[in-house]
Design an enzyme around this catalytic site. Structure first.
Site, PDB file in Angstrom:
ATOM      1  N   ASN A   7       0.980  -1.152   0.168  1.00 42.15           N
ATOM      2  CA  ASN A   7       0.043  -0.143  -0.077  1.00 42.15           C
ATOM      3  C   ASN A   7       0.885   1.257   0.007  1.00 42.15           C
ATOM      4  OD1 ASN A   7      -1.829   2.028   0.588  1.00 42.15           O
ATOM      5  ND2 ASN A   7      -2.766   1.001   2.156  1.00 42.15           N
ATOM      6  N   GLU A 388      -7.579  -5.313   5.371  1.00 48.80           N
ATOM      7  CA  GLU A 388      -7.354  -4.991   3.978  1.00 48.80           C
ATOM      8  C   GLU A 388      -6.377  -5.863   3.388  1.00 48.80           C
ATOM      9  OE1 GLU A 388      -7.287  -0.764   4.040  1.00 48.80           O
ATOM     10  OE2 GLU A 388      -8.484  -1.051   2.079  1.00 48.80           O
TER      11      GLU A 388
END
Ligand code: ADP
Length: 403
Positions: A7, A388
């Site tokens: 990310n 996530e």
């Protein structure tokens, strides 16, 4: 199969290495302050095992490439590392914030996909360029390894036109692609499918309202496993009251601020994104501080809590009307998982709609999926921790196995 999840933000890279055989986390870390004089790398290897080790290094991290290299060095370290060589990584999954209307599902990244992510930069000017940096670095470091983009917007691409159009001149949709996109899609999809599994239901026939309450907050109406409406819109500003973001306001406030308060468009944008929400109402954006202040008699903190939970309740009502039949309501993310008061207030008075919280079950922080409704509740209420990274790793695995 080992999957690296990345990310990449403008000045940070979060990473996690997962072994998909048992979905265990081999390593998890964060490179921060990229581009500043001193960067910081935090990495935990083998979390949750008796061999867990955490390192914190301060060193210069001039760019994303250096940051990622340092992370890979930790993963492959001869003594402490969790893999012998980077070739053990079967695929890299990237969180990409905005897929616009181009991406309905996670996608293996090739030149065409890269071009489409670039094309969507105007829709996410802060996020997509940073995501692209992360992809470029990973392509260089893991040449030949499939790179998969998992879009925050993709889950919401099933929202029908009557829910994604704003009632503004149609040309603005055609020319500028102004419409509702929605965000937090990976999280909403993850908790919706976890909830269906927990209830022994097929996702394809499952209706659920998923409520993601973190720093950013959003709610999604999921019908037959698909997103049919969500509270975040063209940008992550619309809808619920967030840490520093206003959520819904009368759009005429913008013009008023410009005309009467001498604010230019950048200042208005900043005011609504960074100085509003809980922080705007009471000066604090962390719900834990707000509770402490309420206990000390702070009226504004109380107001902030009331405004946020009232807005949650209003959206729950709206999404119940959207769905008709609601099988479950799920709370997730920092506030959703940890804050029993917010959950209780967000559902207060909904018993006539068949939504009844079990006060005892609700009075805990959610560490694992937990049923929070009482047996007579027609709608099951769940607290389900979002994950996530795992969601991105699962999506990535799914894509490369299909390819
Ligand atoms: P992000 O959107 O940054 O991923 P998180 O999902 O981690 O955010 O949520 C962060 C927020 O969760 C904090 O700002 C705080 O308001 C809230 N939070 C975290 N822990 C607690 C807690 N124990 N009680 C109440 N709120 C909490």
């Amino acid at each position: 199969m080992k999957i690296l999840v990345i990310n990449s933000g403008s000045s940070s890279i979060k990473f996690q290495l997962l072994d998909m055989q048992d979905e265990s986390v081999l390593a998890s870390g964060l490179v921060e302050r990229i581009g500043e004089a001193e960067g910081l790398i935090k990495c935990t290897l083998r979390p949750g095992t008796n061999r867990e080790t955490t390192t914190k290094n301060i060193c210069a991290v001039p760019d994303h490439t250096t940051g990622m290299r340092l992370a890979v060095d930790l993963l492959t370290d001869k003594e402490q590392g969790v893999i012998a060589d980077r070739s053990e990584i079967a695929a890299v999954g990237h969180r990409v914030v905005h897929g616009g209307e181009d991406f309905h599902r996670p996608t293996v990244i090739d030149a065409e996909v890269m071009a489409a992510i670039e094309k969507n930069i105007p829709l996410a000017p802060l996020h997509n360029p940073a995501n692209i940096d992360g992809i470029r670095v990973a392509q260089e470091l893991f040449a030949g390894v499939p790179q998969v983009a998992v879009f925050d917007t993709a889950f919401h691409q099933t929202i029908p036109p009557h829910a994604y159009h704003y009632a503004i001149p149609y040309e603005l949709y055609e020319k500028e692609r102004i419409r509702r996109y929605g965000f937090h899609g990976t999280s909403h999809k993850f908790v919706a499918s976890e909830c269906a599994k927990l209830m022994g239901r097929e996702l394809a026939t499952f209706n659920v309202i998923t409520i993601h309450l973190g720093n950013g907050c959003s709610m999604t109406a999921v019908e037959n496993g698909k997103s049919v409406d969500t509270s975040l819109g063209f940008t992550p500003l619309e809808g619920l009251v967030m840490g520093t973001r206003s959520g819904d306001v009368d759009p005429a406030i913008h013009a008023f601020l410009a005309r009467n308060c001498n604010l230019d468009i950048e200042a208005i944008d900043r005011l609504l994104n960074k100085e509003s929400g809980l922080k705007g109402l009471c000066g604090m954006n962390d719900m834990r501080d707000i509770h402490t202040a309420i206990a000390a008699g702070n009226e504004r903190a109380k107001l902030a809590l009331e405004v946020q939970t009232y807005r949650n309740r209003k959206y729950i009502g709206a999404f119940m009307a959207v769905l008709g039949r609601v099988d479950a309501i799920v709370f997730t993310a920092g506030i959703g998982e940890n804050d029993e008061v917010v959950r209780e207030k967000s559902l207060a008075g909904l018993a006539p709609f068949g939504i009844v919280l079990d006060r005892k079950a609700n009075s805990q922080r959610i560490k694992q999926p937990t049923l929070l409704s009482s047996p007579e509740s027609l709608v099951q209420i769940w607290g389900i921790p979002t994950n996530e990274e795992l969601a991105i790793a699962r999506e990535t695995k799914g894509v490369i196995e299909k390819d």
